[in-house]
Write a protein that holds these residues in place. Structure first.
Motif, PDB file in Angstrom:
ATOM      1  N   ALA A  42       1.055  -0.516 -14.609  1.00 13.47           N
ATOM      2  CA  ALA A  42       1.843   0.476 -13.871  1.00 13.47           C
ATOM      3  C   ALA A  42       1.201   0.888 -12.570  1.00 13.47           C
ATOM      4  CB  ALA A  42       2.064   1.713 -14.745  1.00 13.47           C
ATOM      5  N   SER A  43      -0.105   0.685 -12.417  1.00 18.87           N
ATOM      6  CA  SER A  43      -0.769   1.301 -11.271  1.00 18.87           C
ATOM      7  C   SER A  43      -0.578   0.522  -9.988  1.00 18.87           C
ATOM      8  CB  SER A  43      -2.263   1.437 -11.551  1.00 18.87           C
ATOM      9  OG  SER A  43      -2.839   0.156 -11.718  1.00 18.87           O
ATOM     10  N   GLY A  44      -0.782  -0.787 -10.001  1.00 18.73           N
ATOM     11  CA  GLY A  44      -0.642  -1.585  -8.792  1.00 18.73           C
ATOM     12  C   GLY A  44      -1.586  -1.162  -7.699  1.00 18.73           C
ATOM     13  N   ARG A  45      -2.792  -0.691  -8.014  1.00 12.51           N
ATOM     14  CA  ARG A  45      -3.709  -0.190  -6.995  1.00 12.51           C
ATOM     15  C   ARG A  45      -4.276  -1.337  -6.184  1.00 12.51           C
ATOM     16  NH1 ARG A  45      -7.067   4.102 -10.749  1.00 12.51           N
ATOM     17  NH2 ARG A  45      -5.339   5.526 -11.139  1.00 12.51           N
ATOM     18  N   ARG A  46      -4.643  -1.004  -4.949  1.00 10.33           N
ATOM     19  CA  ARG A  46      -5.273  -2.013  -4.121  1.00 10.33           C
ATOM     20  C   ARG A  46      -6.100  -1.349  -3.041  1.00 10.33           C
ATOM     21  NH1 ARG A  46      -2.936   0.634  -0.947  1.00 10.33           N
ATOM     22  NH2 ARG A  46      -1.004   0.279   0.164  1.00 10.33           N
ATOM     23  N   SER A  47      -7.115  -2.082  -2.603  1.00  8.53           N
ATOM     24  CA  SER A  47      -8.041  -1.533  -1.630  1.00  8.53           C
ATOM     25  C   SER A  47      -7.373  -1.383  -0.288  1.00  8.53           C
ATOM     26  CB  SER A  47      -9.254  -2.460  -1.495  1.00  8.53           C
ATOM     27  OG  SER A  47     -10.043  -2.088  -0.394  1.00  8.53           O
ATOM     28  N   SER A  54      -9.394  -0.500   2.396  1.00 10.08           N
ATOM     29  CA  SER A  54     -10.543  -0.337   3.266  1.00 10.08           C
ATOM     30  C   SER A  54     -10.469  -1.219   4.492  1.00 10.08           C
ATOM     31  CB  SER A  54     -11.827  -0.632   2.484  1.00 10.08           C
ATOM     32  OG  SER A  54     -11.780  -1.953   1.966  1.00 10.08           O
ATOM     33  N   THR A  55      -9.859  -2.390   4.384  1.00 13.27           N
ATOM     34  CA  THR A  55      -9.814  -3.325   5.503  1.00 13.27           C
ATOM     35  C   THR A  55      -8.369  -3.689   5.804  1.00 13.27           C
ATOM     36  OG1 THR A  55     -11.922  -4.247   4.769  1.00 13.27           O
ATOM     37  CG2 THR A  55     -10.646  -5.534   6.374  1.00 13.27           C
ATOM     38  N   PRO A  56      -7.837  -3.326   6.992  1.00 12.89           N
ATOM     39  CA  PRO A  56      -6.457  -3.666   7.319  1.00 12.89           C
ATOM     40  C   PRO A  56      -6.224  -5.164   7.207  1.00 12.89           C
ATOM     41  CG  PRO A  56      -7.350  -2.104   8.906  1.00 12.89           C
ATOM     42  CD  PRO A  56      -8.498  -2.555   8.042  1.00 12.89           C
ATOM     43  N   GLU A  57      -5.035  -5.519   6.711  1.00 15.10           N
ATOM     44  CA  GLU A  57      -4.589  -6.895   6.594  1.00 15.10           C
ATOM     45  C   GLU A  57      -5.428  -7.712   5.610  1.00 15.10           C
ATOM     46  OE1 GLU A  57      -1.835  -7.818   7.888  1.00 15.10           O
ATOM     47  OE2 GLU A  57      -1.527  -6.046   9.107  1.00 15.10           O
ATOM     48  N   ALA A  58      -6.235  -7.057   4.751  1.00 10.25           N
ATOM     49  CA  ALA A  58      -7.046  -7.809   3.798  1.00 10.25           C
ATOM     50  C   ALA A  58      -6.306  -7.964   2.486  1.00 10.25           C
ATOM     51  CB  ALA A  58      -8.363  -7.074   3.553  1.00 10.25           C
ATOM     52  N   PRO A  59      -6.375  -9.160   1.847  1.00  9.41           N
ATOM     53  CA  PRO A  59      -5.790  -9.295   0.516  1.00  9.41           C
ATOM     54  C   PRO A  59      -6.472  -8.329  -0.440  1.00  9.41           C
ATOM     55  CG  PRO A  59      -6.321 -11.446   1.433  1.00  9.41           C
ATOM     56  CD  PRO A  59      -6.934 -10.416   2.342  1.00  9.41           C
ATOM     57  N   CYS A  60      -5.723  -7.822  -1.410  1.00 10.32           N
ATOM     58  CA  CYS A  60      -6.271  -6.839  -2.314  1.00 10.32           C
ATOM     59  C   CYS A  60      -5.661  -7.044  -3.688  1.00 10.32           C
ATOM     60  CB  CYS A  60      -5.998  -5.437  -1.793  1.00 10.32           C
ATOM     61  SG  CYS A  60      -4.334  -5.231  -1.198  1.00 10.32           S
ATOM     62  N   ARG A  61      -6.263  -6.465  -4.708  1.00 11.80           N
ATOM     63  CA  ARG A  61      -5.955  -6.865  -6.063  1.00 11.80           C
ATOM     64  C   ARG A  61      -6.088  -5.697  -7.016  1.00 11.80           C
ATOM     65  NH1 ARG A  61      -9.798  -7.618  -9.840  1.00 11.80           N
ATOM     66  NH2 ARG A  61      -9.280  -8.859 -11.663  1.00 11.80           N
ATOM     67  N   ALA A  62      -5.274  -5.705  -8.050  1.00 11.69           N
ATOM     68  CA  ALA A  62      -5.478  -4.829  -9.187  1.00 11.69           C
ATOM     69  C   ALA A  62      -5.320  -5.683 -10.435  1.00 11.69           C
ATOM     70  CB  ALA A  62      -4.468  -3.698  -9.184  1.00 11.69           C
ATOM     71  N   LEU A  63      -6.258  -5.574 -11.348  1.00 10.38           N
ATOM     72  CA  LEU A  63      -6.272  -6.429 -12.525  1.00 10.38           C
ATOM     73  C   LEU A  63      -4.976  -6.294 -13.304  1.00 10.38           C
ATOM     74  CD1 LEU A  63      -7.913  -8.391 -14.224  1.00 10.38           C
ATOM     75  CD2 LEU A  63      -8.811  -6.425 -15.488  1.00 10.38           C
ATOM     76  N   SER A 109      -1.904  -6.540 -12.403  1.00 13.16           N
ATOM     77  CA  SER A 109      -0.775  -5.870 -11.764  1.00 13.16           C
ATOM     78  C   SER A 109      -0.375  -6.630 -10.513  1.00 13.16           C
ATOM     79  CB  SER A 109      -1.155  -4.435 -11.395  1.00 13.16           C
ATOM     80  OG  SER A 109      -2.043  -4.431 -10.301  1.00 13.16           O
ATOM     81  N   PRO A 110       0.793  -6.322  -9.933  1.00 16.82           N
ATOM     82  CA  PRO A 110       1.179  -6.977  -8.680  1.00 16.82           C
ATOM     83  C   PRO A 110       0.137  -6.741  -7.600  1.00 16.82           C
ATOM     84  CG  PRO A 110       3.001  -5.724  -9.595  1.00 16.82           C
ATOM     85  CD  PRO A 110       1.786  -5.357 -10.382  1.00 16.82           C
ATOM     86  N   THR A 111       0.041  -7.652  -6.665  1.00 17.35           N
ATOM     87  CA  THR A 111      -0.979  -7.589  -5.631  1.00 17.35           C
ATOM     88  C   THR A 111      -0.332  -7.655  -4.266  1.00 17.35           C
ATOM     89  OG1 THR A 111      -2.530  -8.744  -7.093  1.00 17.35           O
ATOM     90  CG2 THR A 111      -3.095  -8.662  -4.768  1.00 17.35           C
ATOM     91  N   TRP A 112      -0.494  -6.595  -3.479  1.00 17.12           N
ATOM     92  CA  TRP A 112      -0.007  -6.578  -2.111  1.00 17.12           C
ATOM     93  C   TRP A 112      -1.183  -6.673  -1.154  1.00 17.12           C
ATOM     94  CZ3 TRP A 112       2.009  -3.267  -5.855  1.00 17.12           C
ATOM     95  CH2 TRP A 112       3.372  -3.421  -6.133  1.00 17.12           C
ATOM     96  N   ARG A 147       3.266 -16.853   0.978  1.00 18.94           N
ATOM     97  CA  ARG A 147       4.054 -16.185  -0.042  1.00 18.94           C
ATOM     98  C   ARG A 147       4.254 -14.720   0.329  1.00 18.94           C
ATOM     99  NH1 ARG A 147       0.905 -16.738  -5.427  1.00 18.94           N
ATOM    100  NH2 ARG A 147      -0.713 -15.909  -4.040  1.00 18.94           N
ATOM    101  N   TYR A 148       5.202 -14.094  -0.356  1.00 14.93           N
ATOM    102  CA  TYR A 148       5.419 -12.650  -0.184  1.00 14.93           C
ATOM    103  C   TYR A 148       5.650 -12.023  -1.549  1.00 14.93           C
ATOM    104  CZ  TYR A 148      10.478 -13.267  -0.942  1.00 14.93           C
ATOM    105  OH  TYR A 148      11.703 -13.552  -1.487  1.00 14.93           O
ATOM    106  N   LEU A 149       5.427 -10.720  -1.626  1.00 18.10           N
ATOM    107  CA  LEU A 149       5.639  -9.962  -2.852  1.00 18.10           C
ATOM    108  C   LEU A 149       6.484  -8.745  -2.527  1.00 18.10           C
ATOM    109  CD1 LEU A 149       5.008  -9.500  -5.858  1.00 18.10           C
ATOM    110  CD2 LEU A 149       2.936  -8.272  -5.149  1.00 18.10           C
ATOM    111  N   ASN A 150       7.642  -8.643  -3.168  1.00 16.24           N
ATOM    112  CA  ASN A 150       8.538  -7.517  -2.918  1.00 16.24           C
ATOM    113  C   ASN A 150       7.879  -6.174  -3.240  1.00 16.24           C
ATOM    114  OD1 ASN A 150      11.353  -8.331  -2.077  1.00 16.24           O
ATOM    115  ND2 ASN A 150      11.018  -9.774  -3.759  1.00 16.24           N
TER     116      ASN A 150
END
Length: 551
Positions: free
Chosen positions: A27-32, A34-43, A45-48, A64-67
């Motif tokens: 449910a959280s979908g958290r992501r870093s 700290s760095t603009p335009e950097a890929p980020c991840r939450a274990l 969960s979706p990753t934006w 690729r893109y993620l809605n």
């Protein structure tokens, strides 16, 4: 950077686009951020990716893109393909100026151009963009507002036009079509222009598109779903029409736009002639949320558009599971044409990344800063007045690094309120306020004039707001005519802070759970968003508004 990319690949696995099961999503979908335009991840969960100010963006940077493609409350999208360019606008409801125009070259990355509607006549919703004979048109239903008593209580359809999507846009012209919503423009095989509406209605237009050329008539009947399906209401609406390979296609929404997760859906019909008969698609619905466990709820109100490289897509809206406070967000789903001339949705439940439209076009950064130092006027692009007559614009002044609101009313319910849309699951907003005269000013999370929360000061004390009214909680903030206020919204928990110097912060004694601040609670199709308000007499000056997406 490489380690982050590797981590993201591990999180997403070798799953094909559109195949990630919804139960794998947290449910959280958290992501870093700290760095603009950097890929980020939450274990799990979706990753934006993190864009401007850490805001989530759909483009993953790897093809690729993620809605969602537009996170936040951007409902009822209408999209126009104009050569290699795409333009989109949405329902703006009670916001003024209204109808923010967005531009894209790839259907994934969008930048705002500015508002098309400077003179609102009432509540604006479910418009349609069209281009005809080199000129651009937006057909607009207006609901009656207190300052426009000449309109019917339900809706009247108007049109504005311009030589370019950058404007200048004309004043609204009344087509004198009342009681109908959701216009959809199309040119028939007879060369005549038509508007289709909800409930299967249609009217012919004059050649210039600025008046009607006949009566409203019934043109078609939308496909009906089984009676035991769990929906909000029948509500056939949102017709969007296009012509392809000798057929006119009519894409419709049924099932109600909010309500149960499984309600809103996309259906289609086609005809060789604009006059029918219309044949319903044999595999309707084209798209529908099947379970409240899915990531996206109430998906509907689609525009079909050919993307770069010839791949077709549907652009529509949906609620994010667990984050209905963000409103109806804009989604992009690929479709495929079948041998029998129909189309099918190919995006699954939209919880996993999908391939970007191709071939790749020259990229443009997505979105816009939500922070504002008030050195330039971003009204209509970032900020909007809430539920205000056109004359109320005079109460807003932006100059010398300050947004000045001339106050009125006694509380946030009958005051001057300016808002902005946000699309992050967690964020923080901070602003400095200063009072002039006998004014009260503050910082809110605002749904509508019946439901909001936040802080206000009048120079003598702080008033806390919860549930759309002043709270009984006597927060012991010091008396001050200048104060810094901060609200964070993380995991649907709103936390307030305040400071007299902008350096030392005090946490407000009460936190608020805000997941119920949504359309199903209030029967109003809006979102919970940051707002500034001024009540009483005098002015309130706001400086250095800061937005930051949180992990």
């Amino acid at each position: 950077m490489e380690s982050r990319r590797t981590t993201m690949k591990l999180a997403l696995g070798a799953v094909a686009a559109g195949s990630l099961a919804p139960q794998a999503l947290a449910a959280s979908g958290r992501r870093s951020a700290s760095t603009p335009e950097a890929p980020c991840r939450a274990l799990g969960s979706p990753t934006w990716r993190a864009g401007i100010e850490g805001q989530r963006i759909a483009d993953l940077g790897d093809g690729r893109y993620l809605n969602p493609i537009l996170p936040g409350d951007y409902p009822d999208p209408s999209v126009l393909k104009d050569g290699d360019d795409y333009y989109m606008t949405h329902s703006s409801f009670d916001s003024a100026p209204g109808l923010l125009i967005w531009h894209s070259r790839d259907l994934v990355n969008w930048r705002p151009l500015g508002p098309a509607l400077s003179k609102p006549l009432g509540t604006v919703f479910a418009v349609d963009i069209a281009k005809h004979d080199g000129r651009y048109f937006i057909y607009i239903p207006f609901m009656k507002a207190p300052w426009s008593p000449e309109l019917p209580s339900f809706a009247n359809t108007f049109v504005i036009h311009a030589p370019s999507m950058n404007g200048p846009w004309s004043d609204p012209i009344d087509l004198k079509v009342g009681g109908l919503i959701d216009p959809g423009h199309v040119v028939g095989e007879d060369g005549h222009r038509y508007l289709f509406f909800n409930d299967g209605k249609r009217v012919r237009l004059t050649a210039d598109g600025l008046a009607t050329a006949g009566p409203v008539e019934t043109a078609y009947e939308a496909w009906r779903y089984p009676d035991d399906w769990i929906t909000e209401a029948w509500s056939p609406e949102g017709p969007k029409l296009f012509r392809k390979d000798g057929y006119f296609y009519l894409v419709n929404a049924v099932g109600g736009t909010s309500g149960p997760a499984t309600g809103h859906m996309i259906v289609a019909a086609r005809s060789r002639s604009i006059n029918g008969p219309w044949e319903n698609c044999p595999h309707n619905p084209i798209q529908r949320t099947l379970s409240r466990n899915e990531m996206w709820w109430s998906r509907g109100h689609a525009t079909c558009v050919e993307g770069p490289g010839g791949q077709w897509y549907m652009v529509y809206h949906g609620y994010e599971n667990g984050y209905q406070t963000l409103g109806r967000q804009t989604l992009l789903e690929p479709i495929e044409w079948t041998a029998d001339g129909w189309f099918r949705a190919r995006g699954g439940d939209l919880s996993a990344p999908l391939r970007k439209p191709g071939p790749a076009k020259a990229g443009q950064p997505h979105g816009m800063p939500h922070s504002d130092n008030f050195e330039s006027d971003r009204f209509g692009t970032l900020w909007n007045l809430y539920n205000s007559a056109p004359a109320e614009r005079a109460r807003v002044a932006i100059a010398n690094g300050a947004l000045a609101l001339t106050a009125k009313g006694a509380s946030p319910s009958d005051r001057v309120v300016v808002t902005q849309q946000v699309g992050d699951r967690a964020y923080e907003v901070t602003v400095e306020i200063e009072l002039e005269g006998k004014a009260t000013g503050g910082l809110l999370l605002f749904f509508d004039d019946r439901l909001y929360l936040g802080m206000g000061i009048d120079g003598a004390r702080m008033t806390s707001y919860r549930g759309g009214k002043a709270s009984y909680w006597p927060e012991p903030a010091p008396p001050a005519r200048r104060m810094f206020l901060r609200i964070s919204n993380r995991d649907q928990i709103a936390t307030f802070h305040y400071s007299v110097d902008g350096k030392t912060w005090t946490r407000h004694g009460v936190r608020t759970e805000v997941s119920g601040y949504n359309a199903n609670t209030m029967d109003n199709l809006l979102s919970l968003r940051p707002a500034l308000f001024a009540a009483g007499e005098g002015r309130v000056l706001f400086r250095d508004f800061r937005y930051r997406a949180l992990d």
